[in-house]
Design a protein around this motif. Sequence first.
Motif, PDB file in Angstrom:
ATOM      1  N   UNK A  18      69.541  42.529  48.362  1.00  0.00           N
ATOM      2  CA  UNK A  18      70.131  41.856  47.206  1.00  0.00           C
ATOM      3  C   UNK A  18      69.865  42.669  45.942  1.00  0.00           C
ATOM      4  N   UNK A  19      68.602  43.093  45.756  1.00  0.00           N
ATOM      5  CA  UNK A  19      68.243  43.887  44.576  1.00  0.00           C
ATOM      6  C   UNK A  19      69.010  45.205  44.561  1.00  0.00           C
ATOM      7  N   UNK A  20      69.124  45.853  45.726  1.00  0.00           N
ATOM      8  CA  UNK A  20      69.885  47.102  45.822  1.00  0.00           C
ATOM      9  C   UNK A  20      71.332  46.863  45.403  1.00  0.00           C
ATOM     10  N   UNK A  21      71.929  45.791  45.920  1.00  0.00           N
ATOM     11  CA  UNK A  21      73.326  45.489  45.601  1.00  0.00           C
ATOM     12  C   UNK A  21      73.557  45.243  44.127  1.00  0.00           C
ATOM     13  N   UNK A  63      78.005  37.084  46.625  1.00  0.00           N
ATOM     14  CA  UNK A  63      77.535  38.425  46.262  1.00  0.00           C
ATOM     15  C   UNK A  63      78.632  39.214  45.560  1.00  0.00           C
ATOM     16  N   UNK A  64      79.899  38.968  45.917  1.00  0.00           N
ATOM     17  CA  UNK A  64      80.995  39.604  45.179  1.00  0.00           C
ATOM     18  C   UNK A  64      80.964  39.167  43.718  1.00  0.00           C
ATOM     19  N   UNK A 109      76.332  45.939  50.206  1.00  0.00           N
ATOM     20  CA  UNK A 109      74.918  46.278  50.391  1.00  0.00           C
ATOM     21  C   UNK A 109      74.176  45.245  51.214  1.00  0.00           C
ATOM     22  N   UNK A 110      74.554  44.005  51.080  1.00  0.00           N
ATOM     23  CA  UNK A 110      73.814  42.930  51.741  1.00  0.00           C
ATOM     24  C   UNK A 110      74.518  42.444  53.015  1.00  0.00           C
TER      25      UNK A 110
END
Length: 194
Positions: free
Chosen positions: A7-10, A105-106, A94-95
């Motif tokens: 999540x953080x990476x995304x 997430x989008x 990413x997730x």
Amino acid sequence: MSDAHLFAVGVVLAWLAGMRVYLTVFGVGLAGALGWLDLPPALQAAQSWWVVGVSGVLAAVEFFADKIPGVDSGWDLMHTLLRVPAGAFLAAASISPDGELGAGMLATGAGAALASHVLKAGSRVLVNTSPEPVSNVAASAAEDVAVVGALALVFSYPWLALGLAVLTSALIAVLVWWVWRALSRLGRKPASSL
């Protein structure tokens, strides 16, 4: 990596796409193509040598276009329609463990990309009021360094990269607000009091 780390990476990738979309895609794709990263299924398209090559060429064009006062603001305006959806895709991809992109997430990625893009474009409009090109080149170079540094950091220390992205955004927002306020006060003063 855990889902929280992904999540953080995304979010960080989306934030970076709001500033330098081509450099972000190039960095992620190159890292995947060279085997430095094991990209999630939905991001594996970025490691295609075609995607790496095209994004690399476009990153080089953006590198030079972003150093020219006025051209950089036009470039930012033109890329508003690209940076936000690209950030949304990078965050969701990413997730995604199976290649499916989640709506939440989008939306998170689109918000992060839009926020960083608005801060970048807004700060550049203020920098372009300066008559000399040095401040513009310095601001652009700082953005280049920030994106490359965050790309190097995000996959090893995603929470640190996310914290730095949030802190940087807050500092830029405060600085833009302060400069904007100072300029508006200066514009309201009568010419005789200057």
